[in-house]
Write a protein that holds these residues in place. Structure first.
Motif, mmCIF file in Angstrom:
data_model
loop_
_atom_site.group_PDB
_atom_site.id
_atom_site.type_symbol
_atom_site.label_atom_id
_atom_site.label_comp_id
_atom_site.label_asym_id
_atom_site.label_seq_id
_atom_site.Cartn_x
_atom_site.Cartn_y
_atom_site.Cartn_z
ATOM 1 N N TRP A 1 66.251 74.619 14.153
ATOM 2 C CA TRP A 1 65.819 73.363 14.803
ATOM 3 C C TRP A 1 66.257 72.170 13.968
ATOM 4 N N ASN B 1 68.652 69.229 15.102
ATOM 5 C CA ASN B 1 67.945 67.987 15.444
ATOM 6 C C ASN B 1 67.795 66.975 14.318
ATOM 7 N N ASP C 1 63.842 63.891 0.965
ATOM 8 C CA ASP C 1 63.615 62.888 2.003
ATOM 9 C C ASP C 1 62.760 63.441 3.126
ATOM 10 N N VAL C 2 62.835 64.743 3.319
ATOM 11 C CA VAL C 2 62.003 65.386 4.344
ATOM 12 C C VAL C 2 61.875 66.871 3.999
ATOM 13 N N ASN D 1 49.880 73.678 6.353
ATOM 14 C CA ASN D 1 48.750 72.742 6.283
ATOM 15 C C ASN D 1 48.633 72.142 4.893
ATOM 16 N N CYS E 1 50.900 71.970 2.494
ATOM 17 C CA CYS E 1 52.033 71.120 2.108
ATOM 18 C C CYS E 1 51.996 69.777 2.845
ATOM 19 N N ALA E 2 51.605 69.811 4.120
ATOM 20 C CA ALA E 2 51.556 68.565 4.895
ATOM 21 C C ALA E 2 50.593 67.575 4.244
ATOM 22 N N GLN E 3 49.573 68.116 3.594
ATOM 23 C CA GLN E 3 48.602 67.230 2.949
ATOM 24 C C GLN E 3 49.060 66.773 1.567
ATOM 25 N N VAL F 1 52.389 66.960 0.044
ATOM 26 C CA VAL F 1 53.731 66.434 -0.206
ATOM 27 C C VAL F 1 53.819 64.975 0.242
ATOM 28 N N PRO G 1 57.948 62.893 4.359
ATOM 29 C CA PRO G 1 57.655 63.387 5.703
ATOM 30 C C PRO G 1 57.805 64.911 5.783
ATOM 31 N N VAL G 2 56.909 65.532 6.542
ATOM 32 C CA VAL G 2 56.921 66.986 6.672
ATOM 33 C C VAL G 2 57.099 67.348 8.143
ATOM 34 N N LEU G 3 58.100 68.146 8.426
ATOM 35 C CA LEU G 3 58.349 68.582 9.799
ATOM 36 C C LEU G 3 57.911 70.037 9.930
ATOM 37 N N ILE G 4 56.910 70.278 10.763
ATOM 38 C CA ILE G 4 56.383 71.632 10.941
ATOM 39 C C ILE G 4 56.861 72.162 12.283
ATOM 40 N N VAL G 5 57.595 73.263 12.236
ATOM 41 C CA VAL G 5 58.211 73.789 13.459
ATOM 42 C C VAL G 5 57.589 75.136 13.813
ATOM 43 N N LYS G 6 57.173 75.255 15.070
ATOM 44 C CA LYS G 6 56.653 76.542 15.542
ATOM 45 C C LYS G 6 57.703 77.234 16.387
#
Lengths: 168, 168
Positions: free
Chosen positions: A27, A31, A122-123, A144, A146-148, A150, A153-158
């Motif tokens: 992804w 993207n 950068d992400v 969860n 890492c999103a808190q 780091v 920006p954190v991109l979480i992909v399912k």
């Protein structure tokens, strides 16, 4: 207009042996990575530390040195296999992008957060579950955490439940 | 090579009156939206429902109709102000991208998840905190909730503590 050409981003992708992290990588390649940019993709794999094997030893029986050596070898083989698969996907989907690989030992929650800070990513891109069947059982949701923690920006992909883009 | 030109993505961005969501929007415009693509950006603002005002009424005193009407007007004014600011940012950073706006009433956690499903968003972008000072106090982290519930990839953006890109 977005300045794609001038981009020079460090895109950190946490990969593991699960299909979801490979989906997250694909992804990201489709993207986020910009063609004709100077983006660098850093593929990060966190190997479980020996302490995790010991935690499996719930009955109080201590694993022998042989078993530990076998597990270490298995763990290294998995790391190589995962990275080969990830690199192949990068080549297929974004041949021109610069790719670096990093394999670190430790709790993936710590490893991912530390590397993100260290390289000033950068992400950060990651799947929403996983990070290894063994590790998952002990650690809960890595994404969860890492999103808190780091800063970037954190991109979480399912992975979609009925995906038609078989990448396994 | 990534197929940027053929992209036709629905990028859902949750915005609110906080600086962090505007930073998330600007990050998205610079890093996710592809120039010369057919991406559509959907800006979503969740207005607090009346029930939130009532919850503020902790002493048991009931707000008068006047107060409720004033709060409704305030809430609408905030929505317009936020959307104007967001649209201006889109025009400045990615003039060619198609932008749609949606304002919905309700708990932002529900609103964001529902809209993401309904429009079949390709990615959801949001700040990591907020969604309104009032709402924040009652609801905890909206981004955590959405990252777990929403099926599409979720990009959580934090505002750097010492940002030099003043966007307020």
């Amino acid at each position: 207009m977005a300045d794609v050409v001038g981009k020079n981003r460090k895109i950190l992708v946490a990969v593991d042996e699960g299909e979801e992290s490979m989906y997250a990588l694909s992804w990201c390649l489709k993207n986020v990575v910009s063609p004709n940019s100077k983006d660098t993709l850093i593929l990060l794999y966190a190997k479980p530390p020996r302490a995790v094997y010991s935690a499996l030893d719930g009955t109080g029986y201590l694993f022998s040195a042989d078993i530990l050596a076998t597990m270490d070898k298995y763990s290294n083989d998995v790391a190589i296999c995962v990275m080969d698969k990830a690199k192949k996907m990068c080549k297929e989907l974004a041949d021109e992008v610069k790719v670096e690989v990093r394999v670190e030992s430790g709790d993936p929650r710590d490893v991912i957060c530390q590397v993100a800070e260290k390289i000033d990513a950068d992400v950060l891109v990651m799947g929403s579950h996983g990070y290894g069947l063994i590790k998952r059982a002990f650690l809960g949701s890595v994404s969860n955490h890492c999103a808190q923690q780091v800063k970037c920006p954190v991109l979480i992909v399912k992975k979609p439940k009925c995906s038609s883009s078989g990448t396994n």
